[in-house]
Design a protein around this motif. Sequence first.
Motif, short mmCIF file in Angstrom:
data_model
loop_
_atom_site.label_atom_id
_atom_site.label_comp_id
_atom_site.label_asym_id
_atom_site.label_seq_id
_atom_site.Cartn_x
_atom_site.Cartn_y
_atom_site.Cartn_z
N SER A 15 0.84 -1.20 0.00
CA SER A 15 0.00 0.00 0.00
C SER A 15 0.88 1.25 0.00
O SER A 15 2.07 1.20 0.35
CB SER A 15 -0.90 0.01 1.24
N TYR A 16 0.28 2.37 -0.33
CA TYR A 16 0.99 3.65 -0.33
C TYR A 16 1.57 3.92 1.06
O TYR A 16 2.73 4.32 1.18
CB TYR A 16 0.03 4.78 -0.74
N ASP A 17 0.78 3.74 2.11
CA ASP A 17 1.25 4.00 3.48
C ASP A 17 2.41 3.09 3.85
O ASP A 17 3.37 3.53 4.50
CB ASP A 17 0.12 3.84 4.49
N ASP A 18 2.35 1.82 3.49
CA ASP A 18 3.45 0.90 3.78
C ASP A 18 4.72 1.30 3.02
O ASP A 18 5.83 1.19 3.56
CB ASP A 18 3.07 -0.54 3.46
N ILE A 19 4.57 1.75 1.80
CA ILE A 19 5.73 2.19 1.02
C ILE A 19 6.37 3.41 1.69
O ILE A 19 7.60 3.50 1.81
CB ILE A 19 5.35 2.49 -0.45
N GLU A 20 5.55 4.33 2.17
CA GLU A 20 6.09 5.50 2.87
C GLU A 20 6.82 5.08 4.14
O GLU A 20 7.88 5.60 4.47
CB GLU A 20 4.98 6.51 3.18
N ASP A 21 6.26 4.12 4.89
CA ASP A 21 6.92 3.59 6.09
C ASP A 21 8.27 2.97 5.75
O ASP A 21 9.26 3.19 6.45
CB ASP A 21 6.04 2.55 6.79
N LEU A 22 8.30 2.20 4.67
CA LEU A 22 9.55 1.57 4.23
C LEU A 22 10.60 2.62 3.88
O LEU A 22 11.78 2.49 4.24
CB LEU A 22 9.30 0.66 3.03
N LYS A 23 10.18 3.67 3.18
CA LYS A 23 11.12 4.72 2.80
C LYS A 23 11.69 5.45 4.01
O LYS A 23 12.89 5.73 4.06
CB LYS A 23 10.43 5.71 1.84
N ILE A 24 10.85 5.71 5.01
CA ILE A 24 11.34 6.38 6.22
C ILE A 24 12.29 5.46 6.98
O ILE A 24 13.37 5.89 7.42
CB ILE A 24 10.16 6.81 7.11
N ALA A 25 11.91 4.20 7.14
CA ALA A 25 12.74 3.25 7.90
C ALA A 25 14.11 3.07 7.25
O ALA A 25 15.14 3.10 7.94
CB ALA A 25 12.02 1.91 8.04
N ILE A 26 14.14 2.90 5.95
CA ILE A 26 15.43 2.69 5.28
C ILE A 26 16.26 3.97 5.30
O ILE A 26 17.48 3.92 5.44
CB ILE A 26 15.25 2.11 3.85
N SER A 27 15.61 5.12 5.23
CA SER A 27 16.33 6.39 5.33
C SER A 27 16.99 6.52 6.70
O SER A 27 18.15 6.95 6.80
CB SER A 27 15.38 7.57 5.13
N GLU A 28 16.27 6.16 7.75
CA GLU A 28 16.83 6.22 9.11
C GLU A 28 18.04 5.29 9.24
O GLU A 28 19.06 5.68 9.81
CB GLU A 28 15.77 5.84 10.15
N ALA A 29 17.91 4.08 8.74
CA ALA A 29 19.00 3.11 8.86
C ALA A 29 20.24 3.59 8.10
O ALA A 29 21.36 3.50 8.62
CB ALA A 29 18.54 1.74 8.34
N ILE A 30 20.05 4.10 6.90
CA ILE A 30 21.20 4.57 6.11
C ILE A 30 21.78 5.85 6.70
O ILE A 30 23.01 6.00 6.78
CB ILE A 30 20.80 4.76 4.64
N THR A 31 20.94 6.75 7.14
CA THR A 31 21.42 7.99 7.74
C THR A 31 22.25 7.71 8.98
O THR A 31 23.29 8.35 9.21
CB THR A 31 20.24 8.93 8.07
N ASN A 32 21.84 6.75 9.80
CA ASN A 32 22.66 6.37 10.96
C ASN A 32 24.04 5.92 10.53
O ASN A 32 25.04 6.27 11.15
CB ASN A 32 21.98 5.25 11.75
N THR A 33 24.11 5.14 9.47
CA THR A 33 25.40 4.68 8.97
C THR A 33 26.23 5.84 8.46
O THR A 33 27.42 5.95 8.77
CB THR A 33 25.20 3.63 7.85
N VAL A 34 25.62 6.70 7.67
CA VAL A 34 26.34 7.85 7.11
C VAL A 34 26.90 8.73 8.23
O VAL A 34 28.03 9.19 8.16
CB VAL A 34 25.40 8.68 6.19
#
Length: 162
Positions: A35-54
């Motif tokens: 769903s659109y909402d799940d895709i948005e959740d996925l985008k936020i979660a992966i952004s957080e994980a990558i930003t922590n690494t960066v």
Amino acid sequence: MKAFDFVEMRIPAKAEYVGVVRLTVSGIASRMGFSYDDIEDLKIAISEAITNTVEHAYNDKVIGEVHIGFGIYDNRLEIIVSDHGESFKFEDIKEKIGPYESLESIMTLREGGFGLFLIDALMDKVEINNDYGVLVLMTKYKNETEVDDDGNEISATSVSLD
């Protein structure tokens, strides 16, 4: 025959590449029927994980890599984000990690933990390993039904575009 497809990416640990991975997860999740909402959740979660690494995995003199793996199943998407890693075997990594259980275990990670709380709120399952760098495995299950504006359950197959 493999029970899932696996897509792997490597990006420089730089903030400007977070958008590339967000687009990738959006495309994969859309293709899977999330769903659109799940895709948005996925985008936020992966952004957080990558930003922590960066922000935390490498010092200013070393530009490392972030490794991202997508395990694409019929009913779920599993995402691995890791730093300090080499190319990994998805099945081997899954055997070595486990869920975090307390605030203390999260606070021992370099990232400090807030991003992991957000990731945990958005994903169905989160597992971590910090033996060498940090590895986060996030799982999002595909929901077969959604709720309409009136709170009634609808299925993806019963939606009319009229």
